[in-house]
Design a protein around this motif. Structure first.
Motif, PDB file in Angstrom:
ATOM      1  N   GLU A 496       0.838  -1.126   0.099  1.00  9.79           N
ATOM      2  CA  GLU A 496       0.387   0.075   0.305  1.00  9.79           C
ATOM      3  C   GLU A 496       0.799   0.891   0.065  1.00  9.79           C
ATOM      4  O   GLU A 496       1.240   2.480  -0.443  1.00  9.79           O
ATOM      5  N   ALA A 499       2.685   1.662  -3.408  1.00  9.07           N
ATOM      6  CA  ALA A 499       1.668   1.814  -4.386  1.00  9.07           C
ATOM      7  C   ALA A 499       0.548   3.458  -5.014  1.00  9.07           C
ATOM      8  O   ALA A 499       0.346   3.474  -5.585  1.00  9.07           O
ATOM      9  N   ILE A 502       1.318   6.371  -6.793  1.00 10.28           N
ATOM     10  CA  ILE A 502       1.432   5.541  -8.840  1.00 10.28           C
ATOM     11  C   ILE A 502      -0.295   5.378  -8.445  1.00 10.28           C
ATOM     12  O   ILE A 502      -0.582   6.235  -9.712  1.00 10.28           O
ATOM     13  N   ILE A 503      -0.710   5.361  -7.231  1.00  7.86           N
ATOM     14  CA  ILE A 503      -2.082   5.590  -7.474  1.00  7.86           C
ATOM     15  C   ILE A 503      -2.793   6.300  -7.067  1.00  7.86           C
ATOM     16  O   ILE A 503      -3.868   7.153  -7.867  1.00  7.86           O
ATOM     17  N   ASN A 504      -2.585   6.958  -5.646  1.00  9.83           N
ATOM     18  CA  ASN A 504      -3.177   8.046  -5.588  1.00  9.83           C
ATOM     19  C   ASN A 504      -3.641  10.040  -7.227  1.00  9.83           C
ATOM     20  O   ASN A 504      -4.269  10.105  -7.139  1.00  9.83           O
ATOM     21  N   ILE A 506      -3.563   9.285  -9.835  1.00  9.16           N
ATOM     22  CA  ILE A 506      -4.719   7.974 -11.358  1.00  9.16           C
ATOM     23  C   ILE A 506      -6.076   8.724 -10.490  1.00  9.16           C
ATOM     24  O   ILE A 506      -7.207   8.932 -11.120  1.00  9.16           O
ATOM     25  N   ALA A 507      -6.696   8.306  -9.276  1.00 13.20           N
ATOM     26  CA  ALA A 507      -7.661   8.699  -8.285  1.00 13.20           C
ATOM     27  C   ALA A 507      -7.901   9.991  -8.145  1.00 13.20           C
ATOM     28  O   ALA A 507      -8.786  10.388  -8.663  1.00 13.20           O
ATOM     29  N   THR A 530       5.372  10.384 -10.953  1.00 14.70           N
ATOM     30  CA  THR A 530       5.127   9.974 -10.403  1.00 14.70           C
ATOM     31  C   THR A 530       5.760   9.219  -9.461  1.00 14.70           C
ATOM     32  O   THR A 530       7.203   8.807  -9.827  1.00 14.70           O
ATOM     33  N   THR A 532       7.723   6.279  -8.726  1.00 13.91           N
ATOM     34  CA  THR A 532       8.223   4.906  -8.831  1.00 13.91           C
ATOM     35  C   THR A 532       9.477   4.423  -8.265  1.00 13.91           C
ATOM     36  O   THR A 532       9.540   2.901  -8.380  1.00 13.91           O
TER      37      THR A 532
END
Length: 560
Positions: A496, A499, A502-504, A506-507, A530, A532
């Motif tokens: 969590e 990631a 990377i995910i935040n 996009i959300a 981002t 990574t």
């Protein structure tokens, strides 16, 4: 089953019928015995004795009455036949005991935990000492065509039968319209003039027809009644024959001119010889014994007739005669091996009929009352499963494993009937091909005292060229996990955090976009910059660690 919710913690559902509707009868009907006999009731223990003075005309009449709805005399005759004909009592007892002594198991509707809990409820209740006697009473249907066993339910934390009470079949009768629906004579009070339908979930009604047709005409007693009648005639004639020809004829002789007083003495002496085997007569008199014989003296015909009827009864009830009527067949002991006490197909049919009855009339309401309505209910199975060729099954499992065909552990346990070991229980495990050095030490110089297992048996020959050893493990412990799975789990334990960079973004982009096209146009630009780096570092470390573990494993295998 340890993870299932205890039955006592589950609230009991409302009492309903098979369609989910509330039961019409009050709860006190389920908890009390309603078909019990009493002196003032239509249902009483006073019974007629139609076997006394039975003739072919009388037998035909009472059999017709049973077809027309009044089976009282027929049922009374069926009971008397078991009391008066020892052979019929024996073969009927063998038939009923052969089924009542079979093992009883419960098969769940599926592997779902709820269905398993339903089945376990029945298993717990069926584990009782009185079950064999109750099944014997239920199998009374084999002779009379049907049996009615009343369920007296108990109210407590669960709705379970307190006892199963066999009721006299004379207390019931079939409806006059179809001849297939059983009614209770006298109703609930026993005083009603008309028979009433049986309350739901109150009786185990078992029908065991020996042939197709009306249930009342399917009992073995109906067919056996004619043999009983003719055998009874043969027995009476045999006794009369023995009275005439069984003892020699005693003839007293006296000379002409003998006084009347002396003749009276001779008469008393002849009569006394038959009772006391001794008498006193004057010397001038003579008593002669004449042996009965001739063509008329043929006692074997009565014996042959009785044996013939007994053989026919054995065939009708047991399906064979070898286990009930000993005779020389010229085959030695092999002839007896061709027959069991009850022929297998007859016993299997009895078990199947009884299983269906118990599942519908006993198991189904028990689950409904305690667990609720189900689409499918557990099955109560009477009878041992068909024997399995264990060697053939194990050879098939081994061949499947050699050819990389997956075999489930549950299938292996079902085939071999080997139960799953409990936690902490000692188990037998197979050791490597060469578990010890030549001098008896542990492999690699390890301390034998610290070895987790010890040799239990000498090499056990299971097939040519194979000599595995068995060892006993201290307890059942979880098997070690797969190395790849363990490495993946270790690498992703904080996925969590890794990631999130990377995910935040996009959300956030999806939340601020006004349309799918807007989201698609802005997606490429939002991916630049981002975070990574952390994810890349973690993947590199995981790959490096996996490479080291693989190299070490290869070196260990080469060393071994």
């Amino acid at each position: 089953m340890a993870d299932l919710i205890p039955f006592a913690d589950v609230p009991l559902p409302a009492l309903v019928d098979g369609n989910g509707r509330p039961l019409r009868q009050a709860r006190d009907v389920l908890t009390r015995e309603i078909a019990a006999p009493s002196m003032a009731s239509i249902r009483n223990i006073t019974s007629g004795h139609p076997a006394q003075g039975l003739t072919p005309q009388r037998l035909a009449s009472l059999l017709r009455q049973s077809e027309e709805g009044d089976a009282t005399a027929y049922l009374e005759l069926a009971e008397e036949m078991e009391e008066k004909d020892l052979h019929y009592l024996s073969v009927m007892g063998t038939r009923k005991r052969a089924v009542s002594q079979e093992p009883v198991t419960v098969k769940s509707a599926s592997d779902d935990p709820e269905d398993e809990a339903d089945a376990q409820l029945l298993r717990d209740w069926l584990d009782r000492l009185t079950l064999q006697g109750e099944l014997f009473d239920i199998m009374d249907a084999a002779g009379k065509g049907y049996s009615a066993t009343e369920i007296i339910w108990g109210m407590g934390e669960q709705w379970l039968p307190d006892r199963l009470e066999w009721q006299d079949p004379r207390f019931f009768e079939y409806d006059r319209g179809t001849g297939r629906k059983l009614l209770l004579r006298g109703g609930l009070s026993g005083m009603s003039g008309l028979p009433l339908p049986l309350p739901e979930h109150k009786f185990i009604i078992h029908q065991a027809p020996a042939k197709s047709g009306l249930p009342i005409r399917g009992g073995l007693a109906r067919a056996a009644a004619w043999g009983y009648l003719f055998k009874n005639y043969a027995t009476k004639d045999w006794l009369a024959f023995m009275e005439v020809y069984g003892l020699p004829l005693r003839v007293g002789k006296y000379a002409p001119g003998t006084a009347e007083s002396d003749i009276a003495i001779l008469e008393r002496a002849v009569a006394q010889i038959g009772q006391d085997a001794g008498a006193v007569i004057p010397q001038s008199m003579l008593i002669e014994f004449v042996q009965a014989g001739g063509a008329a003296a043929n006692p074997e015909m009565f014996e042959r007739k009785c044996k013939y009827i007994d053989e026919q009864l054995s065939k009708a009830v047991l399906g064979q005669t070898s286990s009930s009527d000993a005779k020389s067949g010229g085959l030695g002991s092999g002839q007896a091996d061709l027959h069991g006490e009850v022929r297998r197909d007859i016993k299997s049919a009895d078990c199947a009929q009884l299983s269906a009855t118990l599942t519908h009339d006993l198991g189904r309401p028990m689950v409904m009352f305690n667990r609720g309505i189900r689409k499918r209910y557990p099955l109560i199975i009477v009878g041992a499963p068909d024997p399995v060729d264990l060697k053939q099954a194990l050879d098939g499992i081994e061949a499947a494993m050699r050819n990389s065909v997956p075999v489930s552990v549950s299938y292996f346990r079902n085939v071999t009937a080997i139960p799953e070991p409990r936690p902490g229980e000692e188990v037998l495990l197979r050791t490597p091909e060469n578990p010890a050095t030549e001098d008896g030490g542990a492999p690699g110089g390890a301390d034998p005292a610290k070895s987790p297992a010890i040799d239990l048996l000498a090499p056990l020959k299971t097939r040519p060229g194979a000599s595995p050893k068995l060892r006993v493990a201290a307890s059942v412990t979880p098997a070690p996990g797969d190395a790849i799975d363990d490495a993946a789990a270790e690498a992703l334990h904080d996925w969590e955090r890794l990631a999130a960079p990377i995910i935040n973004p996009i959300a956030e982009l999806a939340a601020s976009s006004t349309s799918l096209e807007d989201f698609r146009d802005r997606l490429a630009s939002s991916m630049t910059g981002t975070g990574t780096d952390a994810m890349i570092d973690m993947l590199a470390q995981a790959c490096f660690g996996a490479r080291l573990q693989g190299s070490a494993a290869i070196e260990q295998e080469q060393a071994d």
